[in-house]
Design a protein around this motif. Structure first.
Motif, short mmCIF file in Angstrom:
data_model
loop_
_atom_site.label_atom_id
_atom_site.label_comp_id
_atom_site.label_asym_id
_atom_site.label_seq_id
_atom_site.Cartn_x
_atom_site.Cartn_y
_atom_site.Cartn_z
N MET A 296 13.49 3.47 -2.42
CA MET A 296 12.02 3.42 -2.42
C MET A 296 11.57 2.01 -2.79
O MET A 296 11.86 1.52 -3.88
N LEU A 297 10.87 1.36 -1.88
CA LEU A 297 10.34 0.02 -2.15
C LEU A 297 9.17 0.13 -3.13
O LEU A 297 8.33 1.02 -3.00
N GLU A 298 9.11 -0.77 -4.09
CA GLU A 298 8.16 -0.61 -5.19
C GLU A 298 6.85 -1.37 -5.01
O GLU A 298 5.87 -1.06 -5.69
N ASN A 299 6.82 -2.37 -4.15
CA ASN A 299 5.57 -3.13 -4.01
C ASN A 299 5.44 -3.70 -2.60
O ASN A 299 6.36 -3.64 -1.79
N TYR A 300 4.26 -4.25 -2.35
CA TYR A 300 3.92 -4.78 -1.03
C TYR A 300 4.92 -5.84 -0.57
O TYR A 300 5.40 -5.81 0.57
N GLN A 301 5.24 -6.80 -1.43
CA GLN A 301 6.12 -7.88 -1.03
C GLN A 301 7.50 -7.37 -0.66
O GLN A 301 8.14 -7.87 0.27
N ALA A 302 7.95 -6.34 -1.36
CA ALA A 302 9.25 -5.74 -1.03
C ALA A 302 9.21 -5.12 0.37
O ALA A 302 10.19 -5.19 1.12
N ALA A 303 8.08 -4.53 0.72
CA ALA A 303 7.92 -3.93 2.05
C ALA A 303 7.95 -5.00 3.14
O ALA A 303 8.62 -4.85 4.17
N VAL A 304 7.23 -6.10 2.90
CA VAL A 304 7.23 -7.19 3.87
C VAL A 304 8.62 -7.81 3.98
O VAL A 304 9.09 -8.12 5.09
N ASP B 216 -1.49 0.73 1.83
CA ASP B 216 -1.16 1.53 3.01
C ASP B 216 0.10 1.02 3.69
O ASP B 216 0.92 1.80 4.19
N LEU B 217 0.27 -0.30 3.70
CA LEU B 217 1.47 -0.85 4.31
C LEU B 217 2.71 -0.39 3.54
O LEU B 217 3.69 0.07 4.13
N LEU B 218 2.66 -0.48 2.21
CA LEU B 218 3.79 -0.05 1.38
C LEU B 218 4.08 1.43 1.59
O LEU B 218 5.24 1.83 1.80
N GLU B 219 3.06 2.25 1.56
CA GLU B 219 3.24 3.69 1.71
C GLU B 219 3.84 4.04 3.07
O GLU B 219 4.77 4.85 3.18
N ASN B 220 3.34 3.41 4.12
CA ASN B 220 3.82 3.72 5.47
C ASN B 220 5.23 3.19 5.71
O ASN B 220 6.03 3.85 6.37
N VAL B 221 5.54 2.02 5.18
CA VAL B 221 6.89 1.49 5.34
C VAL B 221 7.89 2.39 4.63
O VAL B 221 8.95 2.72 5.18
N ASN B 222 7.57 2.83 3.43
CA ASN B 222 8.47 3.74 2.71
C ASN B 222 8.67 5.04 3.48
O ASN B 222 9.80 5.56 3.57
N TYR B 223 7.61 5.56 4.07
CA TYR B 223 7.71 6.80 4.83
C TYR B 223 8.60 6.60 6.06
O TYR B 223 9.45 7.45 6.37
N GLY C 70 2.62 0.12 13.43
CA GLY C 70 1.27 0.08 13.96
C GLY C 70 0.88 1.39 14.63
O GLY C 70 -0.19 1.96 14.35
N TYR C 71 1.73 1.88 15.51
CA TYR C 71 1.43 3.14 16.20
C TYR C 71 1.25 4.29 15.21
O TYR C 71 0.35 5.13 15.36
N PHE C 72 2.09 4.32 14.19
CA PHE C 72 2.02 5.40 13.21
C PHE C 72 0.76 5.29 12.34
O PHE C 72 0.08 6.28 12.08
N TYR C 73 0.44 4.07 11.93
CA TYR C 73 -0.72 3.85 11.06
C TYR C 73 -2.02 4.22 11.77
O TYR C 73 -2.95 4.75 11.15
#
Length: 421
Positions: A1-9, A96-103, A123-126
């Motif tokens: 589970m990624l914990e923050n925005y920068q980790a997602a990017v 939202d980016l963090l939540e969607n990337v984790n999902y 993008g398509y999912f969001y």
């Protein structure tokens, strides 16, 4: 589970840059596992050698002007990754980016995906449940582009010229064949001006798929084009409608041409939905919001312009427009090119027409270095290692009779965006 925005990017950027094949199987498998979110809303698909980002933005503005919730998927980003996924010109939030990337990692993380594939899925999912229509800008090409897993209400080819020859070339006819892959059965296709060498390829594909085709210069166009510094004005026309005194930011005719493509597409979209629109809707909304990195005035005294032109056709249009619009100014260019671009042809185009060209390199493997140029044949071309340091020297030495153009790569534009901010 990624914990923050920068980790997602960081996760996204850590994925492979390129998929080894042109096959769309992996992205289709991933989207199907997510219940094919790209089919939950209408889409408009845009490709083209040049102008697709500008056209995407114009069209999104027009659709938003009718009260639609409009998704916009673009590339590359200039200042923040979030620019690539927008709804009504609002970037996807960090949360939202963090939540969607984790999902997505949880649901499809076992499927081998390249970076662009993952971002496209994101993008398509969001957009699902959030938009009425999404304007989707293709990455490279069309037929094999990872965005090409949709059945849009209409498709757009803004231009066809030489770029990415190693991936979708080598000839302009090969590129036309690839970009014609955006055409879907019985869905309208709108195109920019088509060169004689490629027109038959696009028209044949449209005929085979029973897709109505609307071409700039044939079915619609512009007249009364004017440019006053950084303001483009023109009249749009087709066989039924004329809209006068349309204005938008820019300093070259291709901006007006791209705007007309967006207007024609907007009109066809509304016609499909049996909705009438007025000239005022177009005039008021076409250029309401802007994308960074396209025809930007960064500083007025001295005049500094930035534009992400990165292939020979874009550079040709850009520099010749600037010469015409600013005929009393000497042009200085700060340019960074990639090894896979037509940098020799670009230099041959720029050097005879400007006061000086400063070539520089970027901190990435694809960036061309001093050894990739033959600078001995030019008296007004030099290579600089540190473009930020050199930029300050250039600005300090400029006068009111000069302008600085920064161009050649969106990566260079991105890095210097905050410099002027």
């Amino acid at each position: 589970m990624l914990e923050n925005y920068q980790a997602a990017v960081n996760y996204i950027h850590g994925l492979p840059k390129f998929q080894r094949t042109n096959d769309l199987g992996n992205i289709k498998q991933a989207l199907h596992r997510l219940n094919d979110p790209q089919n939950d809303y209408e889409t408009i698909h845009i490709t083209g050698t040049n102008g697709k980002g500008t056209t995407t933005n114009f069209l999104a503005n027009l659709l938003e002007g009718t009260g639609k919730r409009v998704g916009m998927f673009t590339s590359p980003f200039i200042t923040r990754f979030n620019e690539r996924i927008q709804i009504n010109h609002q970037y996807i939030s960090d949360a939202d980016l963090l939540e969607n990337v984790n999902y997505l990692i949880e649901k499809i993380g076992d499927i081998p995906l390249a970076e662009f594939e993952f971002v496209t899925i994101l993008g398509y999912f969001y957009f699902r449940g959030r938009v009425d229509v999404a304007v989707i800008e293709a990455g490279i090409g069309a037929k094999h582009d990872k965005t090409n897993v949709i059945t849009p209400v209409l498709s757009i080819i803004t231009s066809i010229d030489l770029d990415h020859e190693k991936l979708i070339g080598p000839t302009i006819q090969d590129i036309a064949q690839e970009k014609s892959g955006i055409i879907k059965p019985e869905r309208p296709i709108i195109t920019g001006f088509l060169q004689e060498s490629v027109r038959s390829i696009v028209e044949t594909t449209a005929t085979e798929k029973n897709s109505p085709i609307f071409e700039f210069g044939q079915d619609f166009g512009i007249r009364n084009y004017k440019n006053n510094g950084f303001d483009v004005s023109f009249t749009y026309y087709d066989d039924k409608v004329t809209v006068e005194e349309i204005h938008c930011q820019g300093f070259e005719k291709t901006t007006a041409m791209n705007a007309s493509i967006a207007i024609q597409s907007f009109w066809l979209y509304q016609k499909i939905h049996h909705v009438s629109i007025t000239a005022k809707t177009i005039i008021d909304n076409l250029d309401k919001k802007h994308l960074p990195g396209r025809a930007q005035v960064m500083h007025e005294n001295p005049l500094v312009l930035m534009d992400g032109a990165h292939n020979i056709s874009a550079i040709y249009n850009l520099i010749n427009s600037l010469i015409k619009n600013y005929e009393n100014k000497d042009i200085i260019v700060l340019y960074a090119g990639m090894k896979d671009k037509d940098r020799h042809e670009i230099l041959e185009e720029l050097a005879p027409k400007v006061k000086h060209v400063y070539i520089t390199k970027l901190d990435m493997a694809r960036s061309a270095t001093a050894d990739d140029y033959n600078l001995s044949q030019y008296e007004n071309v030099s290579f600089v290692e540190n473009y930020r340091k050199e930029l300050q020297k250039i600005l300090n030495g400029m006068n009111s009779n000069q302008l600085l153009l920064i161009t050649g790569s969106f990566y260079l534009i991105s890095d210097l965006e905050d410099y002027f901010s």
